[in-house]
Design a protein around this motif. Structure first.
Motif, PDB file in Angstrom:
ATOM      1  N   ARG A  79      -5.223   4.222  -3.945  1.00  0.00           N
ATOM      2  CA  ARG A  79      -4.888   3.890  -2.828  1.00  0.00           C
ATOM      3  C   ARG A  79      -5.808   3.136  -2.089  1.00  0.00           C
ATOM      4  N   GLU A  80      -7.054   3.427  -2.187  1.00  0.00           N
ATOM      5  CA  GLU A  80      -8.185   2.772  -1.544  1.00  0.00           C
ATOM      6  C   GLU A  80      -8.160   1.390  -1.893  1.00  0.00           C
ATOM      7  N   ARG A  81      -7.780   1.191  -3.471  1.00  0.00           N
ATOM      8  CA  ARG A  81      -7.846  -0.260  -4.197  1.00  0.00           C
ATOM      9  C   ARG A  81      -6.644  -0.874  -3.600  1.00  0.00           C
ATOM     10  N   GLN A  82      -5.794  -0.487  -3.478  1.00  0.00           N
ATOM     11  CA  GLN A  82      -4.676  -1.226  -2.757  1.00  0.00           C
ATOM     12  C   GLN A  82      -4.876  -1.642  -1.261  1.00  0.00           C
ATOM     13  N   VAL A  83      -5.427  -0.794  -0.499  1.00  0.00           N
ATOM     14  CA  VAL A  83      -5.946  -0.920   0.991  1.00  0.00           C
ATOM     15  C   VAL A  83      -6.851  -2.271   1.056  1.00  0.00           C
ATOM     16  N   SER A  84      -8.022  -2.180   0.023  1.00  0.00           N
ATOM     17  CA  SER A  84      -8.776  -3.455  -0.063  1.00  0.00           C
ATOM     18  C   SER A  84      -8.349  -4.450  -0.551  1.00  0.00           C
ATOM     19  N   VAL A  92       0.815  -1.289   0.096  1.00  0.00           N
ATOM     20  CA  VAL A  92      -0.046   0.048  -0.043  1.00  0.00           C
ATOM     21  C   VAL A  92       1.025   1.314   0.091  1.00  0.00           C
ATOM     22  N   LEU A  93       0.675   1.936  -1.080  1.00  0.00           N
ATOM     23  CA  LEU A  93       1.815   3.225  -1.169  1.00  0.00           C
ATOM     24  C   LEU A  93       0.898   4.493  -0.690  1.00  0.00           C
ATOM     25  N   GLY A  94       1.895   5.369  -0.146  1.00  0.00           N
ATOM     26  CA  GLY A  94       1.121   6.660   0.240  1.00  0.00           C
ATOM     27  C   GLY A  94       0.542   7.502  -0.956  1.00  0.00           C
ATOM     28  N   ILE A  95      -0.214   8.438  -0.773  1.00  0.00           N
ATOM     29  CA  ILE A  95      -0.793   9.186  -1.784  1.00  0.00           C
ATOM     30  C   ILE A  95      -0.044   9.954  -2.638  1.00  0.00           C
ATOM     31  N   ARG A  96       0.974  10.547  -1.883  1.00  0.00           N
ATOM     32  CA  ARG A  96       1.869  11.244  -2.554  1.00  0.00           C
ATOM     33  C   ARG A  96       2.948  10.395  -3.674  1.00  0.00           C
ATOM     34  N   GLU A  97       3.254   9.233  -3.435  1.00  0.00           N
ATOM     35  CA  GLU A  97       4.171   8.396  -4.199  1.00  0.00           C
ATOM     36  C   GLU A  97       3.114   7.870  -5.343  1.00  0.00           C
ATOM     37  N   ILE A  98       1.732   7.744  -5.117  1.00  0.00           N
ATOM     38  CA  ILE A  98       0.999   7.292  -6.427  1.00  0.00           C
ATOM     39  C   ILE A  98       0.835   8.488  -7.136  1.00  0.00           C
ATOM     40  N   ASP A 157      -7.136  13.022  -6.605  1.00  0.00           N
ATOM     41  CA  ASP A 157      -8.124  12.266  -6.645  1.00  0.00           C
ATOM     42  C   ASP A 157      -8.162  10.959  -7.142  1.00  0.00           C
ATOM     43  N   ARG A 158      -7.062  10.868  -8.238  1.00  0.00           N
ATOM     44  CA  ARG A 158      -6.878   9.343  -8.801  1.00  0.00           C
ATOM     45  C   ARG A 158      -5.989   8.676  -7.826  1.00  0.00           C
TER      46      ARG A 158
END
Length: 643
Positions: A543-548, A450-456, A537-538
């Protein structure tokens, strides 16, 4: 001392090698010094688990003289140090049987070394032949034996110099000046001869003894015939082979120990002047019909002696005079000395005979023609084939029964010492711990990240920027090419230059493609701006998809369980490798799961002790008095208000 090594593949298994070293029928005595056949099976399992081609290495140690146990142990240690395996993990068996020459030591040893160590690293077997010869020469120098002439003397010499063993190298250098030795037979040839009921070293020693006792080639050939050997001409020129019961023993010159040319000259001289040859077999019609068809058409001369399959005539035909007495000519027979009609008649007779033999080999005497004119098997041939099949099946059943009896008889000779049992239990426990650790590491290593929002967000922006840079670079390359073509100096006669028209066509084509590249670069630039505005937003949705996905993986594989289990397994493995007596005893008695539960409970109890609440602090006396005075003031106030 001769040391031989062979790596056994995992596909072959350990059965054949274990049967040979633990229950060899030709040995007078078998003494297991360390390990058993179950250790060999464990080596194969380790190699298969590690994905290796070979399971173990089979070393055979043949000392020239009988060595004391201390010297033999030193040879085992040197072998383990050369190839880098642990000697305590090897299987060592001593065999006792008489040697063919009657001089060498009647005792030899088999050492089975694991191809894969505990860390999954394979042995380095490069240049094993030269390394084995080096160990053999060092052993001979160390024990005072006679140096054996090997096949890699020069390599052994330079290797000893590289290792700093100058004195040993100078003694081995003498071997490099002599003729290099050649192996008399391979292990495969020896095993094939044993299946035919022949002891290849004993047979070769018997032929060598027969040659030493005979005073000439005639006596030697007669002795070979009486002993059941057959001398045949090989496929190569000047080569003579010795066989027994259809099994090739080797070339005659190598078995007798003389040069090939010398043996050929002696043979031709003796057989040409020898008048009586009672063992000669004539090439008659009866012999022709009893031979295979592939051999009938090969012999074109009906007057030559037949000596066997794939052979040429060994003797010259006899000449008979008018009185019926046979005699030998003083030289080779001259075909031109016979009349032309006689030569023509002989040629026609051979042609007719060869034609008839070709027809027999093509159709066969066991085939008949049916009503449609087709060749089919006769009843006699079908019955003969069925009988042969039944005979082969019966022989196979007898061989299988013999092997089963030998296997059960070998079970009584197995040696299970306390050291061997301890080694087996230790290896089994080590394999169990290693397998559990590997499973836990695999599950935890394949857990989706699960990557951080900034990395994604940076990854999305970098992808769009990379596409824009590629399109911009293509546009710049095209513009540069157009400028180069337009800036070429043609001169006044440029219309006469053949390349001028090609350059004009090229410029027109590039200018036609230029607007499309400009639009593509603009679109890519616009995509970069859009991606920068929407990347946050993307990135959140990604990140939500990775967490799921990670949560689903944790539930499916119970990641928390393995996360708690892996440190305990690593601690147990470390204690086990350090040979902690308490840990080894508990694992052997209770098992791995009980040890894991015990350590987990100890860790939880320590955590509870660390997080236990502190005792409340004792109240000060002054604080109590202050509280009492406040209560007295409150009581007085209530009393006044009621009044």
């Amino acid at each position: 001392m001769i040391i031989q090594g062979c790596a056994i593949k995992t596909l072959s298994g350990a059965g054949n090698t274990a049967d040979h070293i633990f229950a060899g029928e030709r040995n007078e005595r078998i003494e297991p010094l360390q390990g058993n056949r179950f250790d060999m099976d464990a080596m194969m399992q380790d190699a298969r688990r590690a994905g290796k081609t070979y399971g173990f290495v089979h070393f055979k140690i043949n000392p020239k003289d009988l060595l004391p146990p201390e010297a033999v142990s030193q040879e085992f240690t040197a072998l383990a140090g050369e190839y880098g395996f642990a000697l305590e993990d090897a299987v060592i068996v001593s065999h006792t049987k008489p040697r063919a020459d009657g001089v060498s030591s009647h005792q030899h040893y088999h050492l089975i070394a694991p191809y894969v160590d505990a860390q999954g690293k394979a042995l380095n077997l490069r240049h094993s032949y030269a390394r084995n010869e080096k160990l053999g020469r060092l052993s001979e120098l160390r024990t005072g034996q006679k140096l054996t002439q090997g096949q890699h003397n020069r390599a052994v010499y330079y290797r000893l110099l590289a290792e700093g063993k100058v004195r040993e190298a100078e003694q081995v250098k003498i071997l490099t000046e002599q003729t290099r030795a050649c192996a008399s037979h391979t292990l495969t040839q020896q095993r094939r001869a044993e299946r035919q009921g022949l002891d290849l070293p004993a047979e070769k020693n018997a032929i060598r003894t027969l040659w030493a006792e005979c005073d000439g080639m005639t006596a030697f050939l007669s002795g070979l015939t009486q002993a059941g050997y057959a001398l045949k001409v090989g496929d190569k020129a000047g080569t003579y082979l010795i066989e027994k019961h259809g099994v090739l023993l080797g070339s005659a010159n190598r078995l007798t120990g003389i040069r090939k040319q010398d043996f050929r000259e002696l043979y031709l001289k003796e057989t040409y002047h020898d008048r009586e040859r009672p063992t000669e077999t004539r090439f008659t019609d009866e012999n022709l019909l009893s031979r295979p068809s592939s051999q009938r058409t090969d012999d074109r001369d009906t007057g030559l002696a037949y000596t066997g399959a794939r052979s040429r005539p060994l003797t010259h035909p006899e000449n008979t005079d008018a009185s019926g007495n046979s005699h030998r000519p003083a030289g080779p027979p001259d075909p031109a000395s016979r009349p032309a009609k006689q030569r023509l008649a002989d040629t026609l007779a051979r042609t007719r005979l060869n034609t008839g033999l070709t027809m027999l080999s093509t159709h066969g005497v066991g085939y008949v023609r049916n009503s449609q004119g087709e060749l089919v098997e006769s009843n006699e041939l079908a019955g003969m084939n069925a009988y042969n099949a039944m005979t082969r099946l019966q022989q196979d059943m007898e061989e299988m029964e013999r092997r089963i009896r030998a296997y059960f008889a070998s079970l009584t000779s197995l040696s299970f010492t306390p050291i061997s049992k301890h080694t087996v239990r230790r290896k089994q426990m080590h394999h169990t711990i290693a397998k559990e650790i590997q499973t836990a590491r695999t599950i935890l290593g394949e857990r989706p990240p699960v990557l951080g929002i900034r990395e994604i967000q940076r990854a999305l922006e970098a992808r769009a920027m990379q596409a824009y840079q590629q399109s911009r670079k293509a546009l710049e390359v095209m513009q540069t090419e157009i400028q180069n073509l337009e800036s070429k100096h043609r001169g006044v006669l440029k219309y006469l230059d053949p390349s001028y028209k090609a350059d004009r066509d090229r410029i027109a084509c590039l200018k036609a493609e230029l607007p499309a590249l400009i639009r593509e670069a603009g679109d890519r630039n616009q995509d970069v701006d859009i991606c920068q505005r929407l990347s946050a937003d993307r990135a959140k949705s990604e990140r939500e998809r990775q967490v799921s996905r990670q949560a689903c993986y944790d539930i499916e594989y119970n990641v928390q369980h393995y996360r708690e289990r892996l440190p305990l397994l690593e601690d147990i493995d470390r204690d086990f490798q350090e040979n902690d007596a308490n840990v080894v005893e508990r694992l052997t008695a209770e098992g791995l799961e009980a040890e894991i539960v015990r350590r987990l409970n100890n860790r939880k109890s320590k955590d509870i002790d660390t997080r236990s609440p502190r005792k409340p602090a004792r109240k000060k006396q002054g604080h109590k008095r202050k509280t009492t005075e406040a209560e007295d003031d409150e009581e007085e106030t209530v009393d006044v208000f009621s009044l």
